[in-house]
Design an enzyme around this catalytic site. Structure first.
Site, PDB file in Angstrom:
ATOM      1  CG  HIS A  97      -2.110  -1.007   0.909  1.00 58.68           C
ATOM      2  ND1 HIS A  97      -2.053  -2.326   1.312  1.00 58.68           N
ATOM      3  CD2 HIS A  97      -3.263  -0.873   0.216  1.00 58.68           C
ATOM      4  CE1 HIS A  97      -3.142  -2.941   0.898  1.00 58.68           C
ATOM      5  NE2 HIS A  97      -3.898  -2.093   0.242  1.00 58.68           N
ATOM      6  CG  HIS A 155       7.354 -10.714   7.554  1.00 61.98           C
ATOM      7  ND1 HIS A 155       6.749  -9.841   8.438  1.00 61.98           N
ATOM      8  CD2 HIS A 155       8.672 -10.429   7.595  1.00 61.98           C
ATOM      9  CE1 HIS A 155       7.682  -9.057   8.962  1.00 61.98           C
ATOM     10  NE2 HIS A 155       8.850  -9.397   8.475  1.00 61.98           N
ATOM     11  CD  GLU A 185       7.030  -8.994  12.216  1.00 60.15           C
ATOM     12  OE1 GLU A 185       6.140  -8.226  11.829  1.00 60.15           O
ATOM     13  OE2 GLU A 185       8.239  -8.728  12.169  1.00 60.15           O
ATOM     14  CG  HIS A 217      12.495 -12.402   9.037  1.00 61.87           C
ATOM     15  ND1 HIS A 217      12.400 -12.067  10.358  1.00 61.87           N
ATOM     16  CD2 HIS A 217      12.000 -11.344   8.352  1.00 61.87           C
ATOM     17  CE1 HIS A 217      11.863 -10.857  10.468  1.00 61.87           C
ATOM     18  NE2 HIS A 217      11.619 -10.392   9.271  1.00 61.87           N
TER      19      HIS A 217
HETATM   20 CO    CO Z   1      10.666  -8.655   9.023  1.00 64.37          CO
END
Ligand code: CO
Length: 268
Positions: A97, A155, A185, A217
C-alpha cells in the site's frame, strides 16, 4: 547502468522489494531481476528497496540503492514517461500500500512520469493461491519423504491482509494437507500449528521460507541456533527438523507468477 528512454527501452519497470542486508539473499534479487529482464527485454529495469535501514547499510558498503520515491524521481529525470512498478511482496500488506501511495503521489507531476502502473503482490486472486499451492507441492517432492510435513514460514503483519496466510492454508488443505503455514509476527503463530502437527501424527518437519528472499528471518528466526528459532522450538517439542532454506524468489515458477503481474506486461 542506467539508460535513457529510447526506441528499444521506451518504458521502465521498477522492481520494488523490502530489501536485505545479507549478500546471499541480495543475490536472489539479482537473479529475479535477470528473469524479469529476459521477460521484458525492451524495458529499462531498475530497483528500489523500501527499507531505509537496508539502504543505509548498503550505502556504507558503497552501493546506492534508491527508495521507490527516489527511484521514480530518477526515472522522471531520465525522461521516462511510462513506468510500471512491480511489487515483489507476498501479500497486500503495508509495504504494498505504501508503493501505491508513492505511485499516486508522483504520477503526473509537471515534466515528470505521465503514467505509473503498479503490479500486485504474489498472492492476490484465486488463481495465485491455487498456482502457488501447486508449485510448492511439486517443489517439496524433491526433498520431502511421504509422511513428513512442510512448514512454511510467512512474515505476518498487523495489516488486515494478514488473513492471506490463513487463506493459503485453506487452499493447501485441498492440494496437500501436509503443507502448513505459520507466521513470524502474526496469526497463525508456530505455537498454533504445533498441535495440528501432533494431531496429524507428524514427527518430521521441513522448514521453508514463504518469503521473497532468504535473509535475516531465515538465518535467525527460522534456522538459527537461539532457543526461540523455529528450528529450536520444534526440536524441543520432539520433532525431527530439516531445513529447506530456498525462498520464493529462488523458485523460477514463482518468479514467473510475479512476472505475469507486471501491468500490461503482455503488450510489450
Ligand atoms: Co521482518
Amino acid at each position: 547502468m542506467n539508460t535513457k528512454p529510447s526506441r528499444n527501452h521506451p518504458k521502465a519497470l521498477l522492481l520494488t522489494a523490502f530489501g536485505t542486508t545479507i549478500p546471499a539473499a541480495y543475490a536472489t534479487y539479482e537473479s529475479m531481476g535477470q528473469q524479469f529482464s529476459e521477460a521484458f527485454p525492451d524495458r529499462e529495469i531498475r530497483w528500489a528497496f523500501t527499507s531505509a535501514f537496508v539502504r543505509k547499510k548498503w550505502k556504507s558498503r558503497g552501493k546506492d540503492i534508491l527508495s521507490p520515491a527516489a527511484a521514480l524521481a530518477q526515472l522522471a529525470d531520465d525522461g521516462f514517461k511510462e513506468v510500471s512498478i512491480q511489487s515483489l511482496h507476498v501479500i497486500h500488506g503495508y509495504e504494498y500500500h505504501d508503493i501505491l501511495k508513492t505511485a499516486r503521489g508522483l504520477e503526473g507531476l509537471p515534466k515528470s512520469i505521465e503514467k505509473i502502473t503498479v503490479g500486485e503482490p504474489l498472492l492476490s486472486d484465486h488463481n495465485d493461491y491455487q498456482r502457488l499451492c501447486d508449485i510448492l507441492h511439486a517443489h517439496a517432492k524433491v526433498f520431502r519423504q511421504p509422511g513428513e510435513a512442510l512448514l512454511l514460514m510467512g512474515h505476518g503483519t498487523s495489516h488486515p491482509a494478514n488473513i492471506a496466510y490463513a487463506g493459503l492454508q485453506e487452499y493447501l488443505r485441498h492440494t496437500d494437507a501436509t503443507i502448513y503455514v505459520a507466521t513470524i509476527e502474526a496469526f497463525p503463530a508456530i505455537a498454533q500449528v504445533i498441535p495440528q502437527l501432533r494431531k496429524a501424527g507428524i514427527d518430521t518437519v521441513w522448514l521453508m521460507p514463504l518469503l521473497t528472499i532468504a535473509g535475516d528471518h531465515v538465518l535467525n528466526d527460522m534456522a538459527g541456533e537461539k532457543e526461540d528459532s523455529w528450528r529450536s522450538i520444534l526440536v524441543k517439542e520432539g520433532f525431527t527438523v530439516h531445513m529447506h532454506p530456498t525462498s520464493l524468489g529462488q523458485i523460477k515458477d514463482v518468479v514467473q507468477m510475479w512476472i505475469e503481474k507486471v501491468p500490461d506486461g503482455r503488450s510489450f
